[in-house]
Scaffold this motif. Structure first.
Motif, PDB file in Angstrom:
ATOM      1  N   ASN A 182     -32.886 -51.622  51.551  1.00  0.00           N
ATOM      2  CA  ASN A 182     -34.165 -51.772  50.838  1.00  0.00           C
ATOM      3  C   ASN A 182     -35.080 -52.668  51.574  1.00  0.00           C
ATOM      4  OD1 ASN A 182     -33.256 -50.592  48.345  1.00  0.00           O
ATOM      5  ND2 ASN A 182     -31.881 -52.667  48.119  1.00  0.00           N
ATOM      6  N   LYS A 183     -34.695 -53.395  52.524  1.00  0.00           N
ATOM      7  CA  LYS A 183     -35.703 -54.033  53.571  1.00  0.00           C
ATOM      8  C   LYS A 183     -36.543 -53.246  54.710  1.00  0.00           C
ATOM      9  CE  LYS A 183     -33.215 -58.610  52.886  1.00  0.00           C
ATOM     10  NZ  LYS A 183     -32.811 -59.856  53.622  1.00  0.00           N
ATOM     11  N   LYS A 184     -37.534 -53.695  54.897  1.00  0.00           N
ATOM     12  CA  LYS A 184     -38.255 -52.864  56.007  1.00  0.00           C
ATOM     13  C   LYS A 184     -38.214 -53.788  57.150  1.00  0.00           C
ATOM     14  CE  LYS A 184     -39.890 -50.152  52.528  1.00  0.00           C
ATOM     15  NZ  LYS A 184     -39.600 -48.841  52.449  1.00  0.00           N
ATOM     16  N   PRO A 185     -38.027 -52.898  58.298  1.00  0.00           N
ATOM     17  CA  PRO A 185     -38.350 -51.537  58.448  1.00  0.00           C
ATOM     18  C   PRO A 185     -36.862 -50.884  57.697  1.00  0.00           C
ATOM     19  CG  PRO A 185     -37.686 -52.317  60.399  1.00  0.00           C
ATOM     20  CD  PRO A 185     -38.187 -53.650  59.654  1.00  0.00           C
ATOM     21  N   ALA A 186     -37.250 -49.728  57.360  1.00  0.00           N
ATOM     22  CA  ALA A 186     -35.975 -49.083  56.514  1.00  0.00           C
ATOM     23  C   ALA A 186     -35.088 -48.668  57.466  1.00  0.00           C
ATOM     24  CB  ALA A 186     -36.423 -47.929  55.796  1.00  0.00           C
ATOM     25  N   HIS A 187     -33.595 -48.607  57.413  1.00  0.00           N
ATOM     26  CA  HIS A 187     -32.813 -47.950  58.410  1.00  0.00           C
ATOM     27  C   HIS A 187     -31.739 -47.198  57.387  1.00  0.00           C
ATOM     28  CE1 HIS A 187     -33.439 -50.718  61.496  1.00  0.00           C
ATOM     29  NE2 HIS A 187     -33.382 -51.726  60.765  1.00  0.00           N
ATOM     30  N   VAL A 188     -31.783 -45.734  57.708  1.00  0.00           N
ATOM     31  CA  VAL A 188     -31.082 -44.744  57.209  1.00  0.00           C
ATOM     32  C   VAL A 188     -29.594 -44.503  57.735  1.00  0.00           C
ATOM     33  CG1 VAL A 188     -31.056 -42.597  56.164  1.00  0.00           C
ATOM     34  CG2 VAL A 188     -33.123 -43.504  56.534  1.00  0.00           C
ATOM     35  N   THR A 189     -28.582 -44.481  56.936  1.00  0.00           N
ATOM     36  CA  THR A 189     -27.258 -44.070  57.477  1.00  0.00           C
ATOM     37  C   THR A 189     -26.667 -42.976  56.907  1.00  0.00           C
ATOM     38  OG1 THR A 189     -26.349 -45.860  56.075  1.00  0.00           O
ATOM     39  CG2 THR A 189     -26.827 -46.558  58.408  1.00  0.00           C
ATOM     40  N   ILE A 190     -25.953 -42.263  57.277  1.00  0.00           N
ATOM     41  CA  ILE A 190     -24.975 -41.152  56.754  1.00  0.00           C
ATOM     42  C   ILE A 190     -23.488 -41.835  56.685  1.00  0.00           C
ATOM     43  CG2 ILE A 190     -23.979 -38.875  57.028  1.00  0.00           C
ATOM     44  CD1 ILE A 190     -26.609 -38.171  58.338  1.00  0.00           C
TER      45      ILE A 190
ATOM     46  N   THR B 124     -13.197 -37.536  49.109  1.00  0.00           N
ATOM     47  CA  THR B 124     -14.264 -37.856  50.371  1.00  0.00           C
ATOM     48  C   THR B 124     -15.479 -37.431  49.958  1.00  0.00           C
ATOM     49  OG1 THR B 124     -12.587 -37.363  52.197  1.00  0.00           O
ATOM     50  CG2 THR B 124     -14.679 -37.394  52.757  1.00  0.00           C
ATOM     51  N   PHE B 125     -16.587 -38.431  49.972  1.00  0.00           N
ATOM     52  CA  PHE B 125     -17.840 -38.142  49.913  1.00  0.00           C
ATOM     53  C   PHE B 125     -18.682 -38.371  51.063  1.00  0.00           C
ATOM     54  CE2 PHE B 125     -16.088 -39.155  45.732  1.00  0.00           C
ATOM     55  CZ  PHE B 125     -16.779 -38.437  44.950  1.00  0.00           C
ATOM     56  N   ILE B 126     -19.719 -37.656  51.384  1.00  0.00           N
ATOM     57  CA  ILE B 126     -20.579 -37.642  52.461  1.00  0.00           C
ATOM     58  C   ILE B 126     -21.921 -38.313  51.576  1.00  0.00           C
ATOM     59  CG2 ILE B 126     -21.999 -36.980  54.383  1.00  0.00           C
ATOM     60  CD1 ILE B 126     -19.137 -36.772  54.795  1.00  0.00           C
ATOM     61  N   CYS B 127     -22.394 -39.548  52.124  1.00  0.00           N
ATOM     62  CA  CYS B 127     -23.369 -40.348  51.468  1.00  0.00           C
ATOM     63  C   CYS B 127     -24.585 -40.825  52.266  1.00  0.00           C
ATOM     64  CB  CYS B 127     -23.111 -41.608  50.867  1.00  0.00           C
ATOM     65  SG  CYS B 127     -21.367 -41.426  49.947  1.00  0.00           S
ATOM     66  N   LEU B 128     -25.853 -40.672  51.710  1.00  0.00           N
ATOM     67  CA  LEU B 128     -27.235 -40.859  52.558  1.00  0.00           C
ATOM     68  C   LEU B 128     -27.610 -42.089  51.883  1.00  0.00           C
ATOM     69  CD1 LEU B 128     -29.213 -39.721  54.569  1.00  0.00           C
ATOM     70  CD2 LEU B 128     -30.210 -38.530  53.098  1.00  0.00           C
TER      71      LEU B 128
ATOM     72  N   ASP C 273     -21.992 -28.013  58.235  1.00  0.00           N
ATOM     73  CA  ASP C 273     -21.288 -28.467  59.396  1.00  0.00           C
ATOM     74  C   ASP C 273     -22.341 -29.575  59.555  1.00  0.00           C
ATOM     75  OD1 ASP C 273     -19.424 -26.549  59.207  1.00  0.00           O
ATOM     76  OD2 ASP C 273     -20.121 -25.603  61.023  1.00  0.00           O
ATOM     77  N   LEU C 274     -22.004 -30.783  59.987  1.00  0.00           N
ATOM     78  CA  LEU C 274     -22.698 -32.107  60.610  1.00  0.00           C
ATOM     79  C   LEU C 274     -22.505 -32.127  62.028  1.00  0.00           C
ATOM     80  CD1 LEU C 274     -22.716 -34.461  57.217  1.00  0.00           C
ATOM     81  CD2 LEU C 274     -24.516 -32.597  58.024  1.00  0.00           C
ATOM     82  N   THR C 275     -23.620 -32.139  62.832  1.00  0.00           N
ATOM     83  CA  THR C 275     -23.112 -32.659  64.390  1.00  0.00           C
ATOM     84  C   THR C 275     -24.014 -33.933  64.482  1.00  0.00           C
ATOM     85  OG1 THR C 275     -22.806 -30.259  64.654  1.00  0.00           O
ATOM     86  CG2 THR C 275     -23.220 -31.861  66.859  1.00  0.00           C
ATOM     87  N   PHE C 276     -23.166 -34.806  64.935  1.00  0.00           N
ATOM     88  CA  PHE C 276     -23.607 -36.225  65.419  1.00  0.00           C
ATOM     89  C   PHE C 276     -23.463 -36.340  66.963  1.00  0.00           C
ATOM     90  CE2 PHE C 276     -22.287 -36.683  60.968  1.00  0.00           C
ATOM     91  CZ  PHE C 276     -23.390 -37.368  60.481  1.00  0.00           C
ATOM     92  N   ASP C 277     -24.069 -37.413  67.690  1.00  0.00           N
ATOM     93  CA  ASP C 277     -23.875 -37.439  69.054  1.00  0.00           C
ATOM     94  C   ASP C 277     -22.331 -37.650  69.464  1.00  0.00           C
ATOM     95  OD1 ASP C 277     -26.591 -37.837  69.602  1.00  0.00           O
ATOM     96  OD2 ASP C 277     -26.727 -39.899  69.267  1.00  0.00           O
ATOM     97  N   ASN C 278     -21.522 -38.116  68.498  1.00  0.00           N
ATOM     98  CA  ASN C 278     -20.202 -38.512  68.725  1.00  0.00           C
ATOM     99  C   ASN C 278     -19.215 -37.862  68.063  1.00  0.00           C
ATOM    100  OD1 ASN C 278     -20.597 -40.179  66.846  1.00  0.00           O
ATOM    101  ND2 ASN C 278     -19.898 -42.181  67.923  1.00  0.00           N
TER     102      ASN C 278
ATOM    103  N   TRP D  50     -22.834 -43.205  60.372  1.00  0.00           N
ATOM    104  CA  TRP D  50     -23.770 -43.008  61.764  1.00  0.00           C
ATOM    105  C   TRP D  50     -25.364 -43.326  61.055  1.00  0.00           C
ATOM    106  CZ3 TRP D  50     -20.097 -40.011  59.414  1.00  0.00           C
ATOM    107  CH2 TRP D  50     -18.985 -39.510  60.432  1.00  0.00           C
ATOM    108  N   THR D  51     -26.069 -43.638  61.993  1.00  0.00           N
ATOM    109  CA  THR D  51     -27.487 -43.842  61.875  1.00  0.00           C
ATOM    110  C   THR D  51     -28.098 -42.503  61.843  1.00  0.00           C
ATOM    111  OG1 THR D  51     -28.321 -43.957  64.170  1.00  0.00           O
ATOM    112  CG2 THR D  51     -27.405 -45.944  63.063  1.00  0.00           C
TER     113      THR D  51
END
Length: 210
Positions: free
Chosen positions: A54-62, A46-50, A101-106, A80-81
């Motif tokens: 490449n296109k603007k506006p940039a969108h970052v996901t985990i 298992t890997f957690i990736c960030l 630990d990582l806490t997200f909305d859901n 998740w965004t």
């Protein structure tokens, strides 16, 4: 090819994204998967990736990426965004620890990284990315060492290393340019001397004929 390079190539590049960081993890309390799509029991990585588009506006996901035993490719399992990230808990602000630990909305996940160094690098890049791409309601970073959130950070050290390398390369090029310039000057002097010698020799030859 390393696992992280393979993840970037297989999972993110086809979607016009680039991976900013990845950390191999295991759950603090491992969940059992009784049946996989492959039809049997199996171990997995298992890997957690960030990542960022490449296109603007940039969108970052985990993204949670897994590689199951017996399967050649890495696959996305959850995503998740970065706006859904609420808290990053470094567990211990006084010493290096592989746990976080990582806490997200859901969702809420408790992880143990392959090493404290891997976890520290991931958390640091994640913090830097949040500061850059989230204008409001930034996630909390709690129980994290101060070196991960600023100051003499890995990112700053990397930037300093790059700057130093550029400066050294520039200095080397300048020195090379100076050496070439001196060589050209010496060549020009030799050509002038040769030309003057030729002119003098020609004059002497004409006088001799006379």
């Amino acid at each position: 090819m390393s696992a992280k390079a393979a993840i970037n190539k297989e999972v993110f590049v086809p979607h016009d994204e680039k991976m900013l960081a990845a950390v191999q993890v295991k759950r603090k309390t491992k969940k059992k998967i009784p049946f996989l799509a492959t039809g049997g029991q199996g171990d997995y990585l298992t890997f957690i990736c960030l990542s960022v588009t490449n296109k603007k506006p940039a969108h970052v996901t985990i993204t949670k990426v897994k590689k199951f035993q017996g399967l050649p490719a890495f696959v996305k399992r959850s995503q998740w965004t970065i706006d859904q990230l609420r808290q990053v808990n470094g567990i211990d602000s006084n010493k290096d620890s592989p746990e976080f630990d990582l806490t997200f909305d859901n969702a809420f996940d408790q992880w143990v990284a392959g090493s404290a160094g891997e976890k520290c690098t991931f958390v640091q890049i994640l913090h830097h990315t949040c500061q850059r791409y989230i204008p409001m309601r930034k996630p909390e970073f709690v129980n994290c060492q101060s070196k991960l959130l600023g100051g003499n950070s890995i990112l700053h050290s990397a930037a300093d290393s790059v700057t130093s390398a550029v400066q050294k390369a520039s200095q080397a090029l300048n020195e090379r340019g100076e050496r070439l310039g001196r060589a050209e000057e010496r060549t020009a002097d030799m050509m002038n001397s040769a030309e003057q010698f030729a002119v003098t020799a020609h004059k002497l030859a004409m006088k001799h004929k006379c």
